[in-house]
Write a protein that holds these residues in place. Structure first.
Motif, PDB file in Angstrom:
ATOM      1  N   LYS A 137     -40.195  11.264  -1.625  1.00 51.24           N
ATOM      2  CA  LYS A 137     -40.314  12.686  -1.281  1.00 51.24           C
ATOM      3  C   LYS A 137     -41.679  12.985  -0.651  1.00 51.24           C
ATOM      4  O   LYS A 137     -41.768  13.706   0.358  1.00 51.24           O
ATOM      5  N   GLU A 138     -42.739  12.416  -1.205  1.00 47.94           N
ATOM      6  CA  GLU A 138     -44.082  12.655  -0.674  1.00 47.94           C
ATOM      7  C   GLU A 138     -44.257  12.019   0.703  1.00 47.94           C
ATOM      8  O   GLU A 138     -44.944  12.575   1.557  1.00 47.94           O
ATOM      9  N   ILE A 139     -43.636  10.874   0.918  1.00 43.55           N
ATOM     10  CA  ILE A 139     -43.719  10.245   2.243  1.00 43.55           C
ATOM     11  C   ILE A 139     -43.009  11.121   3.277  1.00 43.55           C
ATOM     12  O   ILE A 139     -43.509  11.288   4.405  1.00 43.55           O
ATOM     13  N   ARG A 140     -41.873  11.692   2.919  1.00 40.45           N
ATOM     14  CA  ARG A 140     -41.183  12.605   3.848  1.00 40.45           C
ATOM     15  C   ARG A 140     -42.047  13.831   4.140  1.00 40.45           C
ATOM     16  O   ARG A 140     -42.020  14.375   5.241  1.00 40.45           O
ATOM     17  N   GLU A 141     -42.843  14.236   3.145  1.00 37.87           N
ATOM     18  CA  GLU A 141     -43.678  15.431   3.297  1.00 37.87           C
ATOM     19  C   GLU A 141     -44.953  15.136   4.092  1.00 37.87           C
ATOM     20  O   GLU A 141     -45.338  15.903   4.978  1.00 37.87           O
ATOM     21  N   PHE A 142     -45.618  14.028   3.770  1.00 37.74           N
ATOM     22  CA  PHE A 142     -46.937  13.757   4.348  1.00 37.74           C
ATOM     23  C   PHE A 142     -46.932  12.707   5.465  1.00 37.74           C
ATOM     24  O   PHE A 142     -47.821  12.696   6.311  1.00 37.74           O
ATOM     25  N   ALA A 143     -45.965  11.793   5.447  1.00 35.49           N
ATOM     26  CA  ALA A 143     -45.951  10.694   6.423  1.00 35.49           C
ATOM     27  C   ALA A 143     -44.524  10.457   6.910  1.00 35.49           C
ATOM     28  O   ALA A 143     -44.003   9.352   6.829  1.00 35.49           O
ATOM     29  N   LYS A 144     -43.925  11.502   7.459  1.00 34.89           N
ATOM     30  CA  LYS A 144     -42.501  11.420   7.818  1.00 34.89           C
ATOM     31  C   LYS A 144     -42.225  10.360   8.888  1.00 34.89           C
ATOM     32  O   LYS A 144     -41.108   9.837   8.967  1.00 34.89           O
ATOM     33  N   GLU A 145     -43.250  10.023   9.709  1.00 39.39           N
ATOM     34  CA  GLU A 145     -43.049   8.992  10.732  1.00 39.39           C
ATOM     35  C   GLU A 145     -42.732   7.636  10.119  1.00 39.39           C
ATOM     36  O   GLU A 145     -42.101   6.781  10.746  1.00 39.39           O
ATOM     37  N   GLU A 146     -43.188   7.417   8.883  1.00 39.93           N
ATOM     38  CA  GLU A 146     -42.983   6.127   8.213  1.00 39.93           C
ATOM     39  C   GLU A 146     -41.766   6.137   7.283  1.00 39.93           C
ATOM     40  O   GLU A 146     -41.382   5.096   6.745  1.00 39.93           O
ATOM     41  N   ALA A 147     -41.187   7.306   7.076  1.00 43.79           N
ATOM     42  CA  ALA A 147     -40.065   7.429   6.121  1.00 43.79           C
ATOM     43  C   ALA A 147     -38.846   6.639   6.579  1.00 43.79           C
ATOM     44  O   ALA A 147     -38.497   6.615   7.752  1.00 43.79           O
ATOM     45  N   GLY A 148     -38.215   5.964   5.623  1.00 43.72           N
ATOM     46  CA  GLY A 148     -36.940   5.313   5.878  1.00 43.72           C
ATOM     47  C   GLY A 148     -36.989   3.895   6.397  1.00 43.72           C
ATOM     48  O   GLY A 148     -35.971   3.199   6.386  1.00 43.72           O
ATOM     49  N   SER A 149     -38.135   3.425   6.822  1.00 41.51           N
ATOM     50  CA  SER A 149     -38.197   2.057   7.353  1.00 41.51           C
ATOM     51  C   SER A 149     -38.107   1.043   6.210  1.00 41.51           C
ATOM     52  O   SER A 149     -38.432   1.349   5.056  1.00 41.51           O
ATOM     53  N   SER A 150     -37.679  -0.169   6.540  1.00 43.72           N
ATOM     54  CA  SER A 150     -37.545  -1.209   5.514  1.00 43.72           C
ATOM     55  C   SER A 150     -38.901  -1.574   4.925  1.00 43.72           C
ATOM     56  O   SER A 150     -39.007  -1.876   3.726  1.00 43.72           O
ATOM     57  N   ILE A 151     -39.929  -1.522   5.742  1.00 51.52           N
ATOM     58  CA  ILE A 151     -41.278  -1.834   5.245  1.00 51.52           C
ATOM     59  C   ILE A 151     -41.728  -0.755   4.263  1.00 51.52           C
ATOM     60  O   ILE A 151     -42.270  -1.055   3.194  1.00 51.52           O
ATOM     61  N   THR A 152     -41.497   0.484   4.619  1.00 52.77           N
ATOM     62  CA  THR A 152     -41.863   1.593   3.726  1.00 52.77           C
ATOM     63  C   THR A 152     -41.127   1.485   2.397  1.00 52.77           C
ATOM     64  O   THR A 152     -41.716   1.707   1.327  1.00 52.77           O
ATOM     65  N   GLU A 153     -39.868   1.134   2.438  1.00 48.07           N
ATOM     66  CA  GLU A 153     -39.093   0.983   1.201  1.00 48.07           C
ATOM     67  C   GLU A 153     -39.666  -0.136   0.337  1.00 48.07           C
ATOM     68  O   GLU A 153     -39.716  -0.028  -0.896  1.00 48.07           O
ATOM     69  N   GLN A 154     -40.129  -1.211   0.971  1.00 47.05           N
ATOM     70  CA  GLN A 154     -40.764  -2.303   0.225  1.00 47.05           C
ATOM     71  C   GLN A 154     -42.053  -1.820  -0.433  1.00 47.05           C
ATOM     72  O   GLN A 154     -42.366  -2.163  -1.578  1.00 47.05           O
ATOM     73  N   ILE A 155     -42.789  -0.990   0.297  1.00 47.99           N
ATOM     74  CA  ILE A 155     -44.031  -0.416  -0.241  1.00 47.99           C
ATOM     75  C   ILE A 155     -43.722   0.485  -1.433  1.00 47.99           C
ATOM     76  O   ILE A 155     -44.437   0.465  -2.449  1.00 47.99           O
ATOM     77  N   LEU A 156     -42.654   1.266  -1.325  1.00 44.94           N
ATOM     78  CA  LEU A 156     -42.264   2.154  -2.423  1.00 44.94           C
ATOM     79  C   LEU A 156     -41.948   1.372  -3.693  1.00 44.94           C
ATOM     80  O   LEU A 156     -42.361   1.768  -4.797  1.00 44.94           O
ATOM     81  N   LEU A 157     -41.239   0.277  -3.552  1.00 45.20           N
ATOM     82  CA  LEU A 157     -40.905  -0.556  -4.710  1.00 45.20           C
ATOM     83  C   LEU A 157     -42.176  -1.109  -5.350  1.00 45.20           C
ATOM     84  O   LEU A 157     -42.306  -1.121  -6.582  1.00 45.20           O
ATOM     85  N   PHE A 158     -43.092  -1.564  -4.507  1.00 43.33           N
ATOM     86  CA  PHE A 158     -44.364  -2.089  -5.022  1.00 43.33           C
ATOM     87  C   PHE A 158     -45.138  -1.005  -5.771  1.00 43.33           C
ATOM     88  O   PHE A 158     -45.616  -1.228  -6.894  1.00 43.33           O
ATOM     89  N   LEU A 159     -45.265   0.164  -5.166  1.00 44.58           N
ATOM     90  CA  LEU A 159     -46.025   1.253  -5.791  1.00 44.58           C
ATOM     91  C   LEU A 159     -45.403   1.664  -7.120  1.00 44.58           C
ATOM     92  O   LEU A 159     -46.110   1.884  -8.113  1.00 44.58           O
ATOM     93  N   ALA A 160     -44.084   1.733  -7.148  1.00 42.86           N
ATOM     94  CA  ALA A 160     -43.396   2.106  -8.389  1.00 42.86           C
ATOM     95  C   ALA A 160     -43.646   1.079  -9.483  1.00 42.86           C
ATOM     96  O   ALA A 160     -43.858   1.429 -10.650  1.00 42.86           O
ATOM     97  N   ASP A 161     -43.624  -0.196  -9.122  1.00 38.91           N
ATOM     98  CA  ASP A 161     -43.883  -1.258 -10.101  1.00 38.91           C
ATOM     99  C   ASP A 161     -45.335  -1.249 -10.584  1.00 38.91           C
ATOM    100  O   ASP A 161     -45.626  -1.745 -11.681  1.00 38.91           O
ATOM    101  N   GLU A 162     -46.227  -0.676  -9.758  1.00 43.21           N
ATOM    102  CA  GLU A 162     -47.636  -0.538 -10.147  1.00 43.21           C
ATOM    103  C   GLU A 162     -47.889   0.757 -10.909  1.00 43.21           C
ATOM    104  O   GLU A 162     -49.034   1.123 -11.157  1.00 43.21           O
TER     105      GLU A 162
END
Length: 284
Positions: free
Chosen positions: A24-49
């Protein structure tokens, strides 16, 4: 339901909640990066951290991400992944800097932590370092075990270089020189650049010989001592009368009172102090 299974389910639910919050925050602050496979990988990493918000991203977390992703992808893709990571953080900073509360949170200022120049709050500076963001002189460790005064002085000079040296090659010399000088000061336990003595300057030149092979590059890098000392003397709030070198620019002397044919830019007390030290050594 067994307790371990209940615990696992709750942990997964919390992880999913963090992922959705970050998405949700990526869609709000960095919408250009939202939805990409790399961004999703980053989300998984951040959540695990256990990261809840983009505001928690810093250089140390970036380094953890690089270590995490390196074994999972081809080496030549690492730059692409860290680039996406950086753009998410940069976009967050840009948006937050539009509000007073965001400015207080994201403003580039001295902190007792590792600062990363590409996460600067000035978009002009961020753009100017885009092609060199992976160089070591982009990373400044102000968590280091060193004098607080020294670290703040180094930060003052760092900010001056970023704001006043736009030509990339010249800026590179100044940043690399400052980083080596900072390392030297930590090693030699120098606590105040304003009190730097001749012997210490000579020792820094010897330090450069150990670190830098080419003599021409060493000559360019060693000029940082003069730059740092001058910037600190002029920029400091109060005049440091105990400084080993005074720079007359600070005193704003009227032009008509200056002999233009024999203009003096600075007054050095280094040789006097060195002689006093020698004399005192002989007496003892």
């Amino acid at each position: 339901m067994p307790a371990f299974l209940q615990s696992f389910i709750e942990a997964e639910q919390e992880r999913s909640r963090r992922i959705e919050q970050l998405r949700k925050e990526i869609r709000e602050f960095a919408k250009e990066e939202a939805g990409s496979s790399i961004t999703e990988q980053i989300l998984l990493f951040l959540a695990d951290e256990m990261v809840e918000h983009l505001s928690e991203i810093d250089y140390e977390l970036r380094m953890k991400f690089e270590l995490y992703i390196t074994p999972l992808i081809k080496r030549n893709y690492i730059y692409r992944y860290t680039g996406t990571f950086d753009r998410i953080r940069q976009a967050y900073i840009r948006e937050r800097m539009k509000t007073p509360a965001g400015q207080r949170e994201c403003e580039w200022k001295y902190k007792n932590e590792i600062l990363f120049v590409p996460y600067h709050s000035d978009p002009v500076i961020v753009k100017s370092v885009e092609t060199v963001r992976c160089r070591s002189n982009m990373v400044w460790n102000f968590k280091a075990a060193a004098s607080e005064k020294l670290k703040r002085q180094i930060f003052t000079v760092l900010e001056y270089i970023l704001e006043n040296y736009e030509i990339s090659r010249l800026r590179e010399y100044k940043l690399t020189g400052l980083q080596l000088f900072y390392e030297f000061c930590i090693r030699e336990q120098i606590t105040d650049i304003q009190l730097l003595e001749l012997e210490q300057e000579t020792a820094f030149q010897d330090y450069l010989k150990q670190k830098v092979e080419k003599e021409q590059r060493r000559k360019r890098l060693k000029s940082i001592v003069e730059t740092a000392r001058k910037v600190i003397f002029i920029e400091t709030d109060e005049t440091r009368w105990d400084a080993t070198i005074w720079y007359l620019e600070r005193f704003r002397i009227a032009k008509e009172r200056i002999n233009q044919s024999d203009s003096i830019e600075k007054i050095s007390f280094q040789e006097v102090l060195q002689r006093i030290s020698v004399i005192c050594g002989r007496k003892s």
